[in-house]
Scaffold this motif. Structure first.
Motif, PDB file in Angstrom:
ATOM      1  N   LEU A  31      30.054  43.193  42.837  1.00  0.00           N
ATOM      2  CA  LEU A  31      30.821  42.948  44.054  1.00  0.00           C
ATOM      3  C   LEU A  31      31.438  44.209  44.642  1.00  0.00           C
ATOM      4  N   GLY A  32      31.779  45.183  43.824  1.00  0.00           N
ATOM      5  CA  GLY A  32      32.270  46.456  44.319  1.00  0.00           C
ATOM      6  C   GLY A  32      33.763  46.554  44.560  1.00  0.00           C
ATOM      7  N   ASP A  33      34.519  45.500  44.281  1.00  0.00           N
ATOM      8  CA  ASP A  33      35.972  45.584  44.464  1.00  0.00           C
ATOM      9  C   ASP A  33      36.637  46.380  43.348  1.00  0.00           C
ATOM     10  N   ILE A  34      35.982  46.475  42.208  1.00  0.00           N
ATOM     11  CA  ILE A  34      36.407  47.340  41.103  1.00  0.00           C
ATOM     12  C   ILE A  34      35.196  48.215  40.773  1.00  0.00           C
ATOM     13  N   VAL A  50      40.852  53.838  26.921  1.00  0.00           N
ATOM     14  CA  VAL A  50      41.797  54.395  25.949  1.00  0.00           C
ATOM     15  C   VAL A  50      41.333  55.772  25.485  1.00  0.00           C
ATOM     16  N   LEU A  51      40.027  55.925  25.288  1.00  0.00           N
ATOM     17  CA  LEU A  51      39.479  57.193  24.816  1.00  0.00           C
ATOM     18  C   LEU A  51      39.346  58.237  25.932  1.00  0.00           C
ATOM     19  N   GLY A  52      39.622  57.827  27.163  1.00  0.00           N
ATOM     20  CA  GLY A  52      39.627  58.763  28.279  1.00  0.00           C
ATOM     21  C   GLY A  52      38.264  59.182  28.794  1.00  0.00           C
ATOM     22  N   ILE A  53      37.250  58.330  28.618  1.00  0.00           N
ATOM     23  CA  ILE A  53      35.919  58.697  29.119  1.00  0.00           C
ATOM     24  C   ILE A  53      35.655  58.137  30.509  1.00  0.00           C
ATOM     25  N   GLY A  54      36.599  57.430  31.080  1.00  0.00           N
ATOM     26  CA  GLY A  54      36.456  56.870  32.418  1.00  0.00           C
ATOM     27  C   GLY A  54      37.510  55.823  32.663  1.00  0.00           C
ATOM     28  N   ASP A  55      37.433  55.232  33.848  1.00  0.00           N
ATOM     29  CA  ASP A  55      38.398  54.199  34.207  1.00  0.00           C
ATOM     30  C   ASP A  55      37.739  53.231  35.179  1.00  0.00           C
ATOM     31  N   LEU A  56      38.471  52.198  35.523  1.00  0.00           N
ATOM     32  CA  LEU A  56      38.031  51.254  36.539  1.00  0.00           C
ATOM     33  C   LEU A  56      38.971  51.412  37.728  1.00  0.00           C
ATOM     34  N   SER A  57      38.434  51.835  38.848  1.00  0.00           N
ATOM     35  CA  SER A  57      39.295  52.075  40.003  1.00  0.00           C
ATOM     36  C   SER A  57      39.261  50.878  40.942  1.00  0.00           C
ATOM     37  N   SER A  58      40.440  50.536  41.430  1.00  0.00           N
ATOM     38  CA  SER A  58      40.602  49.474  42.411  1.00  0.00           C
ATOM     39  C   SER A  58      41.881  49.770  43.187  1.00  0.00           C
ATOM     40  N   GLU A  59      42.271  48.855  44.060  1.00  0.00           N
ATOM     41  CA  GLU A  59      43.476  49.062  44.864  1.00  0.00           C
ATOM     42  C   GLU A  59      44.736  49.103  44.014  1.00  0.00           C
ATOM     43  N   THR A  60      44.732  48.390  42.915  1.00  0.00           N
ATOM     44  CA  THR A  60      45.869  48.375  41.994  1.00  0.00           C
ATOM     45  C   THR A  60      45.372  48.777  40.608  1.00  0.00           C
ATOM     46  N   PRO A  61      46.260  49.215  39.730  1.00  0.00           N
ATOM     47  CA  PRO A  61      45.821  49.542  38.358  1.00  0.00           C
ATOM     48  C   PRO A  61      45.163  48.321  37.697  1.00  0.00           C
ATOM     49  N   ALA A  62      44.077  48.566  36.993  1.00  0.00           N
ATOM     50  CA  ALA A  62      43.308  47.478  36.387  1.00  0.00           C
ATOM     51  C   ALA A  62      44.052  46.883  35.196  1.00  0.00           C
ATOM     52  N   SER A  63      44.263  45.571  35.247  1.00  0.00           N
ATOM     53  CA  SER A  63      44.855  44.835  34.129  1.00  0.00           C
ATOM     54  C   SER A  63      43.741  44.376  33.194  1.00  0.00           C
ATOM     55  N   ALA A  64      44.118  43.743  32.103  1.00  0.00           N
ATOM     56  CA  ALA A  64      43.122  43.220  31.159  1.00  0.00           C
ATOM     57  C   ALA A  64      42.235  42.177  31.843  1.00  0.00           C
ATOM     58  N   ASP A 112      41.483  42.124  35.023  1.00  0.00           N
ATOM     59  CA  ASP A 112      40.588  42.860  35.912  1.00  0.00           C
ATOM     60  C   ASP A 112      39.398  43.431  35.148  1.00  0.00           C
ATOM     61  N   VAL A 113      39.648  43.930  33.949  1.00  0.00           N
ATOM     62  CA  VAL A 113      38.574  44.490  33.125  1.00  0.00           C
ATOM     63  C   VAL A 113      37.592  43.376  32.750  1.00  0.00           C
ATOM     64  N   PHE A 114      38.102  42.210  32.363  1.00  0.00           N
ATOM     65  CA  PHE A 114      37.230  41.090  32.014  1.00  0.00           C
ATOM     66  C   PHE A 114      36.458  40.617  33.245  1.00  0.00           C
ATOM     67  N   TYR A 115      37.130  40.523  34.383  1.00  0.00           N
ATOM     68  CA  TYR A 115      36.477  40.126  35.635  1.00  0.00           C
ATOM     69  C   TYR A 115      35.356  41.105  35.981  1.00  0.00           C
ATOM     70  N   PHE A 116      35.633  42.408  35.888  1.00  0.00           N
ATOM     71  CA  PHE A 116      34.609  43.405  36.179  1.00  0.00           C
ATOM     72  C   PHE A 116      33.428  43.254  35.224  1.00  0.00           C
ATOM     73  N   SER A 117      33.717  42.971  33.968  1.00  0.00           N
ATOM     74  CA  SER A 117      32.656  42.790  32.994  1.00  0.00           C
ATOM     75  C   SER A 117      31.775  41.594  33.353  1.00  0.00           C
ATOM     76  N   LEU A 118      32.381  40.478  33.735  1.00  0.00           N
ATOM     77  CA  LEU A 118      31.594  39.301  34.129  1.00  0.00           C
ATOM     78  C   LEU A 118      30.750  39.581  35.362  1.00  0.00           C
ATOM     79  N   VAL A 119      31.326  40.296  36.332  1.00  0.00           N
ATOM     80  CA  VAL A 119      30.593  40.628  37.553  1.00  0.00           C
ATOM     81  C   VAL A 119      29.423  41.557  37.230  1.00  0.00           C
ATOM     82  N   SER A 120      29.636  42.502  36.335  1.00  0.00           N
ATOM     83  CA  SER A 120      28.562  43.421  35.947  1.00  0.00           C
ATOM     84  C   SER A 120      27.501  42.707  35.114  1.00  0.00           C
ATOM     85  N   TYR A 121      27.936  41.871  34.185  1.00  0.00           N
ATOM     86  CA  TYR A 121      27.019  41.159  33.289  1.00  0.00           C
ATOM     87  C   TYR A 121      26.043  40.288  34.078  1.00  0.00           C
TER      88      TYR A 121
END
Length: 142
Positions: free
Chosen positions: A98-101, A68-82, A84-93
C-alpha cells in the motif's frame, strides 16, 4: 547487509517450515475426521489463515529486530508502533504494497523477501487445499 541477509534467511526458512507443519498436520487430521466435507473445508481454511498470520508475525518480529539492531526502519507520518510493524508485515506478506509505511535501509531486503515468501506460501496453501478437496471427492465416489 550481512545481518539483514541472516535475519531474512532465518525468517524465510522458519516461516516456510512452520507453515508446512501447521497446514499439513491439519489436513492429515482432517482427512481422518468423520465430519461433513464443508466443515472440514472451513476448518482447513481457518488453519491455513492462522498459518499465514503466524508467518507474517515472524516477519514483524524480523522488522522489529532489524529496527533494534539499527539496520533500517519503517518510515511513515508518525513513528511506527508495534501494530504498525505488524500491519506493514501483513501488507507486505500479501503483496499489497500500500505504501503508507515504507521500509528504509536494509529492512527493504526483508520486505522484498517477505512478499516473495507470502506469495509462495499462499500458493502452497491453495494447492494443499485443492489436493485435500480432491482426495475428499475420491473418497466419496463409488
Amino acid at each position: 547487509m550481512i545481518l539483514a541477509i541472516l535475519i531474512t534467511s532465518f525468517t524465510f526458512v522458519l516461516s516456510g517450515a512452520l507453515h508446512y507443519v501447521i497446514v499439513s498436520s491439519a489436513i492429515r487430521h482432517l482427512g481422518a475426521a468423520t465430519w461433513h466435507r464443508g466443515r472440514k473445508l472451513v476448518v482447513a481454511l481457518c488453519v491455513s489463515g492462522i498459518a499465514h498470520v503466524v508467518a507474517a508475525s515472524l516477519y514483524a518480529l524480523a522488522y522489529g529486530a532489524g529496527r533494534v539492531l539499527g539496520i533500517g526502519d519503517l518510515s511513515s507520518e508518525t513513528p511506527a508502533s508495534a501494530m504498525d510493524v505488524f500491519y506493514f508485515s501483513l501488507v507486505s506478506y500479501t503483496s499489497l504494497g500500500l505504501g503508507d509505511i515504507v521500509p528504509t535501509g536494509h529492512l527493504r531486503l526483508i520486505a522484498g523477501v517477505e512478499a516473495l515468501n507470502g506469495f509462495l506460501l499462499i500458493s502452497c496453501s491453495a494447492a494443499m487445499l485443492f489436493l485435500f478437496m480432491m482426495d475428499e471427492d475420491k473418497a466419496k465416489s463409488p
